[in-house]
Design a protein around this motif. Structure first.
Motif, PDB file in Angstrom:
ATOM      1  N   GLY A 149     -15.323  84.928 -16.143  1.00  0.00           N
ATOM      2  CA  GLY A 149     -15.533  83.585 -16.069  1.00  0.00           C
ATOM      3  C   GLY A 149     -14.380  83.011 -15.334  1.00  0.00           C
ATOM      4  N   ALA A 150     -13.072  83.384 -15.348  1.00  0.00           N
ATOM      5  CA  ALA A 150     -11.698  83.108 -14.603  1.00  0.00           C
ATOM      6  C   ALA A 150     -12.096  83.130 -13.285  1.00  0.00           C
ATOM      7  CB  ALA A 150     -10.597  83.680 -15.170  1.00  0.00           C
ATOM      8  N   VAL A 151     -12.595  84.330 -13.143  1.00  0.00           N
ATOM      9  CA  VAL A 151     -12.703  84.573 -11.228  1.00  0.00           C
ATOM     10  C   VAL A 151     -13.952  83.548 -10.887  1.00  0.00           C
ATOM     11  CG1 VAL A 151     -13.634  86.261  -9.478  1.00  0.00           C
ATOM     12  CG2 VAL A 151     -11.814  86.859 -11.528  1.00  0.00           C
ATOM     13  N   ALA A 152     -14.822  83.356 -11.566  1.00  0.00           N
ATOM     14  CA  ALA A 152     -15.780  82.459 -11.324  1.00  0.00           C
ATOM     15  C   ALA A 152     -15.288  80.905 -10.925  1.00  0.00           C
ATOM     16  CB  ALA A 152     -16.949  82.188 -12.204  1.00  0.00           C
ATOM     17  N   MET A 153     -14.398  80.680 -11.697  1.00  0.00           N
ATOM     18  CA  MET A 153     -13.673  79.385 -11.453  1.00  0.00           C
ATOM     19  C   MET A 153     -12.893  79.426 -10.355  1.00  0.00           C
ATOM     20  SD  MET A 153     -13.313  78.012 -15.455  1.00  0.00           S
ATOM     21  CE  MET A 153     -12.457  79.195 -16.176  1.00  0.00           C
ATOM     22  N   LEU A 154     -12.054  80.481 -10.111  1.00  0.00           N
ATOM     23  CA  LEU A 154     -11.340  80.443  -9.013  1.00  0.00           C
ATOM     24  C   LEU A 154     -12.115  80.507  -7.565  1.00  0.00           C
ATOM     25  CD1 LEU A 154      -8.920  83.379 -10.250  1.00  0.00           C
ATOM     26  CD2 LEU A 154      -8.144  80.716  -9.676  1.00  0.00           C
ATOM     27  N   GLU A 155     -13.323  81.162  -7.542  1.00  0.00           N
ATOM     28  CA  GLU A 155     -14.112  81.203  -6.393  1.00  0.00           C
ATOM     29  C   GLU A 155     -14.704  79.782  -6.311  1.00  0.00           C
ATOM     30  OE1 GLU A 155     -15.972  85.745  -6.214  1.00  0.00           O
ATOM     31  OE2 GLU A 155     -17.262  84.040  -6.663  1.00  0.00           O
ATOM     32  N   GLY A 156     -14.810  78.791  -7.379  1.00  0.00           N
ATOM     33  CA  GLY A 156     -15.561  77.583  -7.317  1.00  0.00           C
ATOM     34  C   GLY A 156     -14.767  76.510  -6.520  1.00  0.00           C
ATOM     35  N   SER A 157     -13.365  77.081  -6.519  1.00  0.00           N
ATOM     36  CA  SER A 157     -12.268  76.066  -5.635  1.00  0.00           C
ATOM     37  C   SER A 157     -11.347  76.947  -4.966  1.00  0.00           C
ATOM     38  CB  SER A 157     -11.645  75.016  -6.776  1.00  0.00           C
ATOM     39  OG  SER A 157     -10.635  74.354  -5.953  1.00  0.00           O
ATOM     40  N   PRO A 158     -10.928  76.481  -3.736  1.00  0.00           N
ATOM     41  CA  PRO A 158     -10.109  77.231  -2.970  1.00  0.00           C
ATOM     42  C   PRO A 158      -8.541  76.714  -3.520  1.00  0.00           C
ATOM     43  CG  PRO A 158     -10.880  75.357  -1.546  1.00  0.00           C
ATOM     44  CD  PRO A 158     -11.757  75.543  -2.737  1.00  0.00           C
ATOM     45  N   THR A 159      -8.458  75.770  -4.131  1.00  0.00           N
ATOM     46  CA  THR A 159      -7.138  75.188  -4.541  1.00  0.00           C
ATOM     47  C   THR A 159      -6.735  75.218  -6.295  1.00  0.00           C
ATOM     48  OG1 THR A 159      -7.875  73.043  -4.544  1.00  0.00           O
ATOM     49  CG2 THR A 159      -6.970  73.711  -2.534  1.00  0.00           C
ATOM     50  N   ALA A 160      -7.897  75.321  -7.019  1.00  0.00           N
ATOM     51  CA  ALA A 160      -7.749  75.320  -8.364  1.00  0.00           C
ATOM     52  C   ALA A 160      -6.555  76.345  -8.976  1.00  0.00           C
ATOM     53  CB  ALA A 160      -8.988  75.151  -9.201  1.00  0.00           C
ATOM     54  N   GLN A 161      -5.844  75.739  -9.741  1.00  0.00           N
ATOM     55  CA  GLN A 161      -5.154  76.871 -10.322  1.00  0.00           C
ATOM     56  C   GLN A 161      -5.683  77.087 -11.941  1.00  0.00           C
ATOM     57  OE1 GLN A 161      -2.159  78.074  -9.148  1.00  0.00           O
ATOM     58  NE2 GLN A 161      -2.409  76.978  -7.300  1.00  0.00           N
ATOM     59  N   VAL A 162      -5.736  78.322 -12.407  1.00  0.00           N
ATOM     60  CA  VAL A 162      -6.392  78.776 -13.808  1.00  0.00           C
ATOM     61  C   VAL A 162      -5.315  79.397 -14.575  1.00  0.00           C
ATOM     62  CG1 VAL A 162      -8.061  80.056 -14.673  1.00  0.00           C
ATOM     63  CG2 VAL A 162      -8.672  78.879 -12.645  1.00  0.00           C
ATOM     64  N   VAL A 163      -5.050  79.027 -15.604  1.00  0.00           N
ATOM     65  CA  VAL A 163      -4.247  79.660 -16.645  1.00  0.00           C
ATOM     66  C   VAL A 163      -5.155  80.256 -17.833  1.00  0.00           C
ATOM     67  CG1 VAL A 163      -2.510  79.080 -18.292  1.00  0.00           C
ATOM     68  CG2 VAL A 163      -2.297  78.027 -15.959  1.00  0.00           C
ATOM     69  N   SER A 164      -5.245  81.515 -17.775  1.00  0.00           N
ATOM     70  CA  SER A 164      -5.755  82.219 -19.093  1.00  0.00           C
ATOM     71  C   SER A 164      -4.990  82.650 -20.195  1.00  0.00           C
ATOM     72  CB  SER A 164      -6.746  83.280 -18.445  1.00  0.00           C
ATOM     73  OG  SER A 164      -7.576  82.985 -17.315  1.00  0.00           O
ATOM     74  N   LEU A 165      -5.313  82.254 -21.229  1.00  0.00           N
ATOM     75  CA  LEU A 165      -4.690  82.549 -22.456  1.00  0.00           C
ATOM     76  C   LEU A 165      -5.364  83.947 -22.940  1.00  0.00           C
ATOM     77  CD1 LEU A 165      -4.178  79.270 -24.432  1.00  0.00           C
ATOM     78  CD2 LEU A 165      -2.928  80.325 -22.366  1.00  0.00           C
ATOM     79  N   GLU A 166      -4.868  85.266 -23.050  1.00  0.00           N
ATOM     80  CA  GLU A 166      -5.445  86.410 -23.363  1.00  0.00           C
ATOM     81  C   GLU A 166      -4.496  87.049 -24.216  1.00  0.00           C
ATOM     82  OE1 GLU A 166      -7.361  89.252 -24.456  1.00  0.00           O
ATOM     83  OE2 GLU A 166      -8.662  87.878 -23.089  1.00  0.00           O
ATOM     84  N   ILE A 167      -4.991  87.499 -25.359  1.00  0.00           N
ATOM     85  CA  ILE A 167      -4.157  88.495 -26.435  1.00  0.00           C
ATOM     86  C   ILE A 167      -3.821  89.956 -26.056  1.00  0.00           C
ATOM     87  CG2 ILE A 167      -6.116  89.292 -27.823  1.00  0.00           C
ATOM     88  CD1 ILE A 167      -4.354  88.405 -30.214  1.00  0.00           C
ATOM     89  N   ASP A 168      -4.758  90.387 -25.224  1.00  0.00           N
ATOM     90  CA  ASP A 168      -4.654  91.968 -25.028  1.00  0.00           C
ATOM     91  C   ASP A 168      -4.033  92.437 -23.414  1.00  0.00           C
ATOM     92  OD1 ASP A 168      -4.866  94.668 -24.866  1.00  0.00           O
ATOM     93  OD2 ASP A 168      -6.927  94.657 -25.487  1.00  0.00           O
TER      94      ASP A 168
END
Length: 319
Positions: A149-168
């Motif tokens: 999902g994170a990569v999908a959102m990164l592909e959706g915009s050339p400029t969007a910054q994505v911060v993912s909260l992950e426990i592992d």
């Protein structure tokens, strides 16, 4: 009386009923009658909801038609949705080839994982398109897993910054190496993975996010959204997208029909969360039956209809 006159009497024998157009009376009769070599041929021999002659074939026809209608829907939608990019493809293929049971047996992962824990392909391309349309500057993802999902959102915009909260920590390195091996390492420059429980990471975040995607512990959804709102993390006009909002049907199905009772607590938590959002005076949501259900939530104050009209300039016309 003539045979034609008798045929008009509903109590008279009428021969074969019009509408009984199945090739055979039942799948059992079809199986005894001939062999078939193709899926199309097998399907065409089945009764349907209208093509049947006896109770067993009517039941089989209903089930067969329902299966054909429902089970092929997602597959058809995905086959016609050509939005998966290079990085998304690399993540999906590595996920499918990773021996998750072995990784868990060796205790390399914090939990036992499987592909069903990933964002679904149809949902992922929807996220990609939503990012393309909304053009968010920053996106917060709560619960990353392999990062499809994170990569999908990164592909959706050339400029969007994505911060993912992950426990592992295992999954953070898994995604980094996947993107590097696929020649998509440049995406990591716009992607930050914060490790730790989401409720502990949320207070450490600064700035605002134009979009939030929630897909973590189902029992904590309400706490996530409360924390986001209380800390001012959602930008003006921002939206929150929550996954698994229909959670296997548990939020609206009676517990009498629980096929996996261990899931009931999560189902109850999601039902309570949905109702809390629905009743919240400052929020509005739309619930959609995409895969396991998603909701799109926004503040009512962000609606153009909720904003007060600007007062006329002093000395100016009110027209």
């Amino acid at each position: 009386n003539s045979a034609a006159a008798k045929a008009q009497d509903a109590s008279s024998y009428m021969g074969r009923f019009d509408g009984t157009q199945a090739r055979h009376a039942s799948p059992a009769m079809a199986a005894m009658a001939e062999s078939v070599d193709s899926k199309d041929a097998r399907v065409c021999m089945l009764p349907t909801s209208t093509k049947w002659s006896v109770l067993s074939s009517r039941t089989e026809g209903l089930v067969a038609e329902l299966s054909e209608l429902v089970s092929n829907q997602d597959a058809y939608c995905v086959s016609q949705s050509r939005a998966e990019g290079k990085a998304m493809c690399a993540v999906r293929e590595k996920m499918l080839s990773t021996p998750w049971a072995d990784e868990w047996a060796q205790r390399r992962t914090m939990f036992s994982y499987g592909e069903e824990m990933s964002t679904d392909p149809l949902e992922a391309v929807l996220l990609k398109q939503l990012v393309f349309m909304a053009k968010p500057r920053r996106v917060l993802e709560i619960g990353m897993f392999v990062g499809y999902g994170a990569v999908a959102m990164l592909e959706g915009s050339p400029t969007a910054q994505v911060v993912s909260l992950e426990i592992d920590p295992y999954l953070k390195e898994w995604l980094r190496s996947c993107l590097s091996d696929a020649g998509c390492a440049e995406l990591t420059q716009r992607h930050e993975v914060m490790l730790g429980p989401a409720l502990e990471s949320l207070p450490k975040l600064t700035g605002e996010f134009d979009m939030v995607f929630v897909d973590a512990n189902k029992a904590e959804y309400k706490a996530y959204v409360e924390g986001i709102l209380a800390r001012g993390l959602l930008a003006a006009g921002g939206v929150i997208i929550c996954d698994n909002i229909l959670y296997n049907g548990y939020p609206y199905m009676h517990s009498h029909f629980d096929a996996q009772p261990a899931r009931r607590n999560f189902g109850n938590a999601i039902r309570e969360f949905n109702q809390w959002v629905s009743d919240h005076p400052q929020l509005e949501q739309v619930v959609l039956p995409v895969r396991d259900g998603i909701s799109i939530i926004r503040r009512t104050a962000d609606s153009p209809l909720a904003r007060p009209e600007p007062s006329p300039k002093e000395g100016g016309s009110a027209d």
